[in-house]
Design an enzyme around this catalytic site. Structure first.
Site, mmCIF file in Angstrom:
data_model
loop_
_atom_site.group_PDB
_atom_site.id
_atom_site.type_symbol
_atom_site.label_atom_id
_atom_site.label_comp_id
_atom_site.label_asym_id
_atom_site.label_seq_id
_atom_site.Cartn_x
_atom_site.Cartn_y
_atom_site.Cartn_z
ATOM 1 N N ALA A 115 8.425 -0.983 -7.058
ATOM 2 C CA ALA A 115 8.801 -2.379 -7.298
ATOM 3 C C ALA A 115 10.166 -2.677 -6.703
ATOM 4 O O ALA A 115 10.281 -3.239 -5.615
ATOM 5 C CB ALA A 115 8.769 -2.688 -8.798
ATOM 6 N N CYS A 116 11.213 -2.278 -7.385
ATOM 7 C CA CYS A 116 12.556 -2.700 -6.987
ATOM 8 C C CYS A 116 12.997 -2.124 -5.647
ATOM 9 O O CYS A 116 13.807 -2.738 -4.954
ATOM 10 C CB CYS A 116 13.547 -2.348 -8.086
ATOM 11 S SG CYS A 116 13.168 -3.195 -9.649
#
Length: 215
Positions: A115-116
């Site tokens: 994700a990040c």
């Protein structure tokens, strides 16, 4: 810029994203202490070599907790950029900080890989950045989640590296005296090779050095 060009203190920057208690709790792709040590390798190298450094959190006060203090103490004057967006590039403060480094080679590491790290990497690649991801300093909810995310970033054009590779690429030559002891401190503190460093100093004397004998 070329991916064949080495990372140097003059051409690169680094972003460290979401090394927070709630995010660590989900890491199952690596031993958490491995990730914990490797991000410190990155941060200490960035500090030692004067690399422009961006530090960002997600929902620090409302959910995820503070960025790890072992890194923050290295950068006491840095503003930690808190976000709500999983995609850090969508955050105005993060985007401004990255652009403000003036560098197009960016090392990015964080939790979680899928994700990040992945989302920001894809956006940065579209913006013309060269992205380098220290895989062993990132972590995810499973080995497969981490590996598939690394594959997707690689296919998109990001370059996989490791934390120690980053240190060695910056140092290049053991005779680079101004950073030699700092690199040795990183190795002693965070790697198995630190045992050999201690042994060599004990066996050969404190003058022992990979740079060879002093002229």
């Amino acid at each position: 810029m070329s991916k064949l060009e080495m990372l140097t203190p003059q051409n690169s920057a680094i972003a460290l994203v979401d090394y927070q208690p709630a995010m660590y709790q989900g890491v199952q792709s690596h031993d958490r202490l491995t990730t914990f040590n490797n991000v410190q390798i990155l941060a200490k190298a960035a500090k030692l070599f004067g690399i422009p450094t961006v530090i960002s959190t997600i929902a620090q006060a409302s959910f995820s907790g503070p960025f790890m203090p072992e890194v923050l103490k290295l950068f006491p004057d840095h503003k930690v950029l808190d976000r709500t967006s999983m995609n850090a590039w969508f955050d105005e403060g993060f985007r401004a900080a990255v652009l403000g480094t003036g560098r197009k080679k960016l090392v990015i590491a964080g939790l979680w890989t899928e994700a990040c790290v992945l989302f920001a990497t894809l956006e940065l690649l579209k913006e013309g950045f060269e992205i380098y991801v220290p895989a062993d300093a990132c972590g995810d909810v499973s080995p497969e989640a981490h590996e598939r995310s690394m594959e997707r970033m690689n296919q998109a054009g990001a370059v996989p590296i490791t934390s120690l590779q980053y240190v060695f690429e910056l140092q290049q030559d053991w005779a680079r005296g101004e950073t030699y002891e700092g690199v040795m401190d990183i190795l002693r503190t965070h790697t198995p090779y630190g045992i050999q460093v201690r042994f060599s100093k004990w066996a050969l004397g404190e003058h022992a050095s990979e740079a060879g004998p002093k002229p």
